[in-house]
Scaffold this motif. Structure first.
Motif, PDB file in Angstrom:
ATOM      1  N   VAL A 123      19.862 122.599  37.073  1.00  0.00           N
ATOM      2  CA  VAL A 123      19.308 121.248  37.155  1.00  0.00           C
ATOM      3  C   VAL A 123      20.468 120.303  37.490  1.00  0.00           C
ATOM      4  CG1 VAL A 123      18.203 119.364  35.899  1.00  0.00           C
ATOM      5  CG2 VAL A 123      17.424 121.721  35.558  1.00  0.00           C
ATOM      6  N   VAL A 124      20.362 119.648  38.630  1.00  0.00           N
ATOM      7  CA  VAL A 124      21.444 118.794  39.121  1.00  0.00           C
ATOM      8  C   VAL A 124      20.905 117.379  39.303  1.00  0.00           C
ATOM      9  CG1 VAL A 124      23.090 118.431  40.982  1.00  0.00           C
ATOM     10  CG2 VAL A 124      22.489 120.759  40.299  1.00  0.00           C
ATOM     11  N   GLU A 139      12.597 121.524  30.635  1.00  0.00           N
ATOM     12  CA  GLU A 139      12.110 122.837  31.100  1.00  0.00           C
ATOM     13  C   GLU A 139      13.232 123.856  31.126  1.00  0.00           C
ATOM     14  OE1 GLU A 139       9.184 124.004  31.680  1.00  0.00           O
ATOM     15  OE2 GLU A 139       8.056 122.138  31.482  1.00  0.00           O
ATOM     16  N   LEU A 140      14.405 123.415  31.550  1.00  0.00           N
ATOM     17  CA  LEU A 140      15.557 124.325  31.579  1.00  0.00           C
ATOM     18  C   LEU A 140      15.838 124.866  30.181  1.00  0.00           C
ATOM     19  CD1 LEU A 140      18.089 125.524  33.066  1.00  0.00           C
ATOM     20  CD2 LEU A 140      19.286 123.445  32.351  1.00  0.00           C
ATOM     21  N   GLY A 141      15.911 123.954  29.202  1.00  0.00           N
ATOM     22  CA  GLY A 141      16.183 124.384  27.828  1.00  0.00           C
ATOM     23  C   GLY A 141      15.104 125.310  27.317  1.00  0.00           C
ATOM     24  N   ALA A 142      13.849 124.938  27.555  1.00  0.00           N
ATOM     25  CA  ALA A 142      12.733 125.743  27.048  1.00  0.00           C
ATOM     26  C   ALA A 142      12.695 127.105  27.730  1.00  0.00           C
ATOM     27  CB  ALA A 142      11.415 125.002  27.267  1.00  0.00           C
ATOM     28  N   SER A 143      12.941 127.124  29.014  1.00  0.00           N
ATOM     29  CA  SER A 143      12.824 128.365  29.768  1.00  0.00           C
ATOM     30  C   SER A 143      13.915 129.366  29.363  1.00  0.00           C
ATOM     31  CB  SER A 143      12.878 128.019  31.257  1.00  0.00           C
ATOM     32  OG  SER A 143      13.418 129.030  32.003  1.00  0.00           O
ATOM     33  N   VAL A 144      15.146 128.910  29.231  1.00  0.00           N
ATOM     34  CA  VAL A 144      16.213 129.843  28.857  1.00  0.00           C
ATOM     35  C   VAL A 144      16.018 130.298  27.405  1.00  0.00           C
ATOM     36  CG1 VAL A 144      18.709 130.169  28.627  1.00  0.00           C
ATOM     37  CG2 VAL A 144      17.798 128.878  30.563  1.00  0.00           C
TER      38      VAL A 144
END
Ligand SMILES: Cc1cc2nc3c(=O)[nH]c(=O)nc-3n(C[C@H](O)[C@H](O)[C@H](O)COP(=O)(O)O)c2cc1C
Length: 149
Positions: A123-124, A139-144
């Motif tokens: 995510v940039v 979403e990044l946090g949840a997905s990883v």
């Protein structure tokens, strides 16, 4: 219980907003059995890295690279964890204002050396994070984190 380690350098309110959104996603109550540990990049040790099952990296782009703080984390940890963390998943969020390609490439190379698996697209964000930007961080946090369930 598995462990997700967030290694971050957070020098500004924009980076802080992204960090908080990532933590919020990673600690969503629907994700069970995953402990989320946060460490400032200047403080993280090889033991912290070895004790985790997956990683989220957060940094500004500085001088065409990752922050010196995140670079320091890998300077300290790279060889002690080499071959012991192979195959573990990771994700990354970056904040920059002038071009983040160098930082993205740097993490690609470091992760390839360690044998980590890219668990989500980076995510940039440039400039003030928008609502969709922060949702992408969530979403990044949840997905990883969900991949460690
Ligand atoms: C010394 C220095 C070098 C920087 N170099 C870059 C860079 O190469 N690419 C980039 O996108 N942003 C660069 N920036 C901007 C930072 O990424 C930005 O300040 C940081 O993400 C925090 O964002 P904010 O100042 O908008 O809160 C640099 C900032 C500083 C202080």
């Amino acid at each position: 219980m598995t462990r997700l380690l967030i290694v971050h350098h957070t020098p500004s309110p924009h980076c802080q907003a992204m960090f908080e959104a990532v933590v919020s996603g990673a600690t969503d109550p629907e994700i069970e059995g995953v402990e989320v540990v946060r460490k400032a990049a200047l403080e993280v040790s090889p033991s912290d890295m070895l004790a985790a099952d997956g990683y989220l990296l957060g940094s500004p782009a500085n001088l065409g690279y990752i922050s010196g703080a995140l670079k320091h984390a890998f300077d300290v940890c790279y060889y002690p964890i080499l071959d012991s963390t192979r195959g573990r998943p990771f994700g990354m969020y970056l904040h920059g204002n002038e071009g983040t390609e160098g930082a993205e490439n740097a993490v690609d190379r470091i992760a390839a050396g360690l044998g980590w698996g890219k668990a989500a697209e980076y995510v940039v964000v440039s400039g003030p994070p928008s609502k969709p930007d922060l949702e992408a961080c969530w979403e990044l946090g949840a997905s990883v984190a969900a991949q460690l369930m």
